[in-house]
Design an enzyme around this catalytic site. Structure first.
Site, PDB file in Angstrom:
ATOM      1  N   TYR A  80       0.847  -1.204   0.000  1.00  0.00           N
ATOM      2  CA  TYR A  80       0.000   0.000   0.000  1.00  0.00           C
ATOM      3  C   TYR A  80       0.877   1.246   0.000  1.00  0.00           C
ATOM      4  O   TYR A  80       0.644   2.203  -0.727  1.00  0.00           O
ATOM      5  CB  TYR A  80      -0.906  -0.014   1.237  1.00  0.00           C
ATOM      6  CG  TYR A  80      -1.836   1.169   1.307  1.00  0.00           C
ATOM      7  CD1 TYR A  80      -3.101   1.118   0.716  1.00  0.00           C
ATOM      8  CD2 TYR A  80      -1.464   2.344   1.967  1.00  0.00           C
ATOM      9  CE1 TYR A  80      -3.953   2.200   0.767  1.00  0.00           C
ATOM     10  CE2 TYR A  80      -2.315   3.428   2.025  1.00  0.00           C
ATOM     11  CZ  TYR A  80      -3.561   3.355   1.429  1.00  0.00           C
ATOM     12  OH  TYR A  80      -4.407   4.428   1.480  1.00  0.00           O
ATOM     13  N   PHE A 132      -8.342  20.819 -24.271  1.00  0.00           N
ATOM     14  CA  PHE A 132      -8.823  19.447 -24.369  1.00  0.00           C
ATOM     15  C   PHE A 132     -10.110  19.375 -23.535  1.00  0.00           C
ATOM     16  O   PHE A 132     -10.265  20.134 -22.580  1.00  0.00           O
ATOM     17  CB  PHE A 132      -7.773  18.432 -23.889  1.00  0.00           C
ATOM     18  CG  PHE A 132      -8.272  17.031 -24.068  1.00  0.00           C
ATOM     19  CD1 PHE A 132      -8.433  16.510 -25.340  1.00  0.00           C
ATOM     20  CD2 PHE A 132      -8.652  16.257 -22.983  1.00  0.00           C
ATOM     21  CE1 PHE A 132      -8.968  15.241 -25.531  1.00  0.00           C
ATOM     22  CE2 PHE A 132      -9.183  14.983 -23.170  1.00  0.00           C
ATOM     23  CZ  PHE A 132      -9.342  14.477 -24.445  1.00  0.00           C
ATOM     24  N   THR A 133     -11.017  18.472 -23.912  1.00  0.00           N
ATOM     25  CA  THR A 133     -12.352  18.447 -23.286  1.00  0.00           C
ATOM     26  C   THR A 133     -12.296  18.397 -21.757  1.00  0.00           C
ATOM     27  O   THR A 133     -12.894  19.243 -21.075  1.00  0.00           O
ATOM     28  CB  THR A 133     -13.161  17.232 -23.786  1.00  0.00           C
ATOM     29  OG1 THR A 133     -12.347  16.068 -23.633  1.00  0.00           O
ATOM     30  CG2 THR A 133     -13.572  17.377 -25.242  1.00  0.00           C
ATOM     31  N   ASP A 222       0.938  19.359 -20.766  1.00  0.00           N
ATOM     32  CA  ASP A 222       0.165  18.127 -20.887  1.00  0.00           C
ATOM     33  C   ASP A 222       0.944  17.241 -21.858  1.00  0.00           C
ATOM     34  O   ASP A 222       0.996  17.509 -23.059  1.00  0.00           O
ATOM     35  CB  ASP A 222      -1.235  18.441 -21.432  1.00  0.00           C
ATOM     36  CG  ASP A 222      -2.099  17.192 -21.564  1.00  0.00           C
ATOM     37  OD1 ASP A 222      -1.531  16.090 -21.594  1.00  0.00           O
ATOM     38  OD2 ASP A 222      -3.338  17.334 -21.650  1.00  0.00           O
ATOM     39  N   LYS A 265      -2.045   6.971 -22.681  1.00  0.00           N
ATOM     40  CA  LYS A 265      -1.396   7.290 -23.950  1.00  0.00           C
ATOM     41  C   LYS A 265       0.117   7.229 -23.758  1.00  0.00           C
ATOM     42  O   LYS A 265       0.770   6.340 -24.267  1.00  0.00           O
ATOM     43  CB  LYS A 265      -1.824   8.691 -24.421  1.00  0.00           C
ATOM     44  CG  LYS A 265      -3.315   8.819 -24.722  1.00  0.00           C
ATOM     45  CD  LYS A 265      -3.661  10.265 -25.067  1.00  0.00           C
ATOM     46  CE  LYS A 265      -5.151  10.493 -25.132  1.00  0.00           C
ATOM     47  NZ  LYS A 265      -5.780  10.087 -26.378  1.00  0.00           N
ATOM     48  N   ARG A 388     -15.345  14.771 -33.029  1.00  0.00           N
ATOM     49  CA  ARG A 388     -14.563  15.843 -32.406  1.00  0.00           C
ATOM     50  C   ARG A 388     -15.013  17.139 -33.066  1.00  0.00           C
ATOM     51  O   ARG A 388     -14.343  17.718 -33.901  1.00  0.00           O
ATOM     52  CB  ARG A 388     -13.055  15.615 -32.598  1.00  0.00           C
ATOM     53  CG  ARG A 388     -12.504  14.382 -31.949  1.00  0.00           C
ATOM     54  CD  ARG A 388     -12.155  14.503 -30.458  1.00  0.00           C
ATOM     55  NE  ARG A 388     -13.246  14.516 -29.522  1.00  0.00           N
ATOM     56  CZ  ARG A 388     -13.100  14.253 -28.229  1.00  0.00           C
ATOM     57  NH1 ARG A 388     -11.935  13.924 -27.727  1.00  0.00           N
ATOM     58  NH2 ARG A 388     -14.117  14.321 -27.409  1.00  0.00           N
ATOM     59  N   PHE A 454     -20.873  14.624 -24.917  1.00  0.00           N
ATOM     60  CA  PHE A 454     -20.486  13.688 -25.978  1.00  0.00           C
ATOM     61  C   PHE A 454     -20.312  12.275 -25.442  1.00  0.00           C
ATOM     62  O   PHE A 454     -20.428  11.309 -26.188  1.00  0.00           O
ATOM     63  CB  PHE A 454     -19.195  14.155 -26.669  1.00  0.00           C
ATOM     64  CG  PHE A 454     -17.999  14.250 -25.749  1.00  0.00           C
ATOM     65  CD1 PHE A 454     -17.767  15.413 -25.039  1.00  0.00           C
ATOM     66  CD2 PHE A 454     -17.126  13.188 -25.605  1.00  0.00           C
ATOM     67  CE1 PHE A 454     -16.674  15.503 -24.177  1.00  0.00           C
ATOM     68  CE2 PHE A 454     -16.027  13.275 -24.759  1.00  0.00           C
ATOM     69  CZ  PHE A 454     -15.807  14.434 -24.029  1.00  0.00           C
TER      70      PHE A 454
END
Ligand code: F0G
Length: 481
Positions: A80, A132-133, A222, A265, A388, A454
């Site tokens: 943990y 970005f969303t 990012d 990613k 998009r 979306f």
């Protein structure tokens, strides 16, 4: 990466790996495809995988994993607190980014939440090349707003600009001069997702960081799509040609204050986190991790994924690995261009992007051309892409529609997942659809969530166009799938 040429002169991306584990796919008949998309409210997010042949929805968490990643998962340390797995991950981040601190989070948007909760307040302005969303949702939820500063070229869908994700430096300077007290940080999104996976040049990243720092502002990167961006810097930017991927990465990370990423990613696994150089910044954000994610040495991630991520990050420094995505995307883009199908150029990272505005010029933007195209591509080939465009936007505070600056259908190519003949099949079905584009009509909402609509909004066609498309398919393809 040595260049490999075919004797025939054909430009074909060559897989630099072999397939050792496979997953069987089914291609259901066109009638079932029409029924499935209807059941899914014409929203490809709501389709079930059993009805999908080529899943090009996203590259998120669905990249192929290497034998080394799978092997590493076997030696994960479950503790943990103080897990050896976490130490291996932070050591790898230190090696690649030279960052001393790491806050783990369950995925990229959780990292965005932590950063936004720490720095964004009512009235904050966050300059960035493009939103970005999920990034925007976290900032606006806290009363902040996003200022997009991508160059004009960035939103031109047809271009030969190699770095369409670049900031307009003049606009950044003037925004910082005008609104400095409202700006907590500048955000650089590598591999700019929503404008077609378009890269930012090394020179531009460095210039943005220098400007921000001169104004006393933090720079947040990012890095979710950094792997594709690194490939483009190496192959498109003259000043970086002789640098290794590791050297390029260090040049970038040395200029950043905070580097966050989705490991779905970057790292070819699942998870995410925030890498930081400075201890005081780390301490500012730290307490949010155990509160929302999990203890500081796992942050909501499985230790197996963290081991896979460590190896995945290492493999990201290998041109033979990171070139595969962009090379396949370029192939798909070039093949569609050769058939006069409107696509975003130059080919970027993440996926091939169809320009729904030119594909379906007869569908008004209020009837969601990119959403309609996503449904039509699925009916035509069992291929799932992601809208998009306007559906991916949020309504304005007064409830009016926020029309997107571009209407795209993204066909993601998760890294090293699809073969060349599968890409050829997708091109073939898209070309067929393009030749029958007049049959495709628009969509309207029947169920519209107020935030991130979306993901789970439901729509219906404005006419019986899906049926007409099925009939045309049967006429041309007979009994074939
Ligand atoms: N930033 C960028 C640039 C992204 O592309 C994503 C996710 C995130 C942040 C959020 O990361 O999903 O791990 O929470 N993009 C996915 C996509 C969803 O399909 O493009 P996450």
């Amino acid at each position: 990466m040595p260049e490999i040429r075919f004797y025939s002169g054909d430009e074909i991306p060559l897989e630099l790996h072999k397939v050792r584990i496979v997953q069987k796919l089914d291609l259901v008949p066109v009638e079932r495809r029409a029924q499935a998309i209807d059941e899914a409210g014409y929203n490809t997010f709501l389709l079930k995988n059993k009805d999908i042949f080529l899943d090009m929805l996203t590259d998120s968490g669905v990249n192929a994993m290497s034998d080394r990643q799978l092997a590493a998962m076997m030696i994960a340390d479950d503790s943990y607190a103080g897990s050896a797995t976490f130490t291996r991950l932070t050591d790898k981040l230190k090696e690649i980014f030279d960052t001393d601190y790491f806050l783990p989070a369950h995925q990229g948007r959780a990292a965005e939440n932590i950063i936004a909760m720490t720095f964004v307040k009512e009235g904050s302005i966050i300059p960035m090349n493009y939103h970005f969303t999920t990034t925007k949702a976290h900032i606006t939820r806290l009363g902040g707003s996003v200022e997009e500063l991508v160059t004009d070229e960035g939103v031109k869908l047809v271009s030969d600009n190699p770095f369409k994700g670049d900031f307009d430096l003049g606009r950044l300077e003037s925004l910082l001069a005008r609104c400095s007290d409202r700006i907590p940080f500048v955000r650089i999104e590598t591999g700019t997702n929503l404008i077609g996976g378009q890269p930012v040049s090394l020179g531009n990243m460095e210039a943005v960081a220098d400007i921000a720092h001169r104004h006393g502002k933090l720079v947040v990167m990012d890095a979710s799509l950094l792997q594709d961006n690194l490939y483009f810097i190496k192959t498109r930017e003259a000043a970086a040609r002789d640098l290794s991927l590791r050297e390029i990465t260090r040049r970038i990370s040395d200029k950043m204050d905070i580097i966050y990423f989705s490991a779905r990613k970057l790292g070819f696994a699942r998870g995410g986190g925030i890498a930081i150089h400075d201890r005081s910044l780390y301490l500012k954000m730290r307490e949010l991790v155990p509160m929302f994610e999990g203890f500081l040495t796992y942050g909501g991630m499985s230790v197996r994924e963290m081991e896979a991520m460590t190896v995945g990050l290492d493999e990201t420094m290998d041109m033979d690995v990171v070139s595969q995505g962009p090379l396949f995307i370029k192939y798909m883009t070039d093949e569609l261009l050769a058939r006069a199908v409107p696509v975003v150029t130059p080919a970027g990272g993440l996926g091939c992007h169809l320009d729904a505005t030119r594909f379906l010029p007869h569908v008004a933007q209020q009837e969601y051309p990119a959403g309609a195209l996503a449904a039509a591509v699925y009916i035509a080939g069992g291929i799932r892409g992601m809208e998009r465009g306007t559906i991916s936007e949020q309504r304005e505070a007064d409830g009016s529609e926020h029309l997107a600056s571009v209407e795209l259908l993204r066909l993601a190519l998760p890294r090293r997942v699809f073969t060349l003949s599968q890409v050829k099949y997708a091109v073939d079905r898209i070309k067929w659809l393009y030749d029958h584009r007049d049959l495709v009509g628009g969509l309207r909402f029947v169920e519209e969530p107020s935030s991130l609509r979306f993901f789970f909004g439901r729509l219906e066609p404005v006419s019986d166009w899906p049926l007409r498309l099925v009939n045309a398919f049967r006429k041309d393809f007979g009994d074939s799938l």
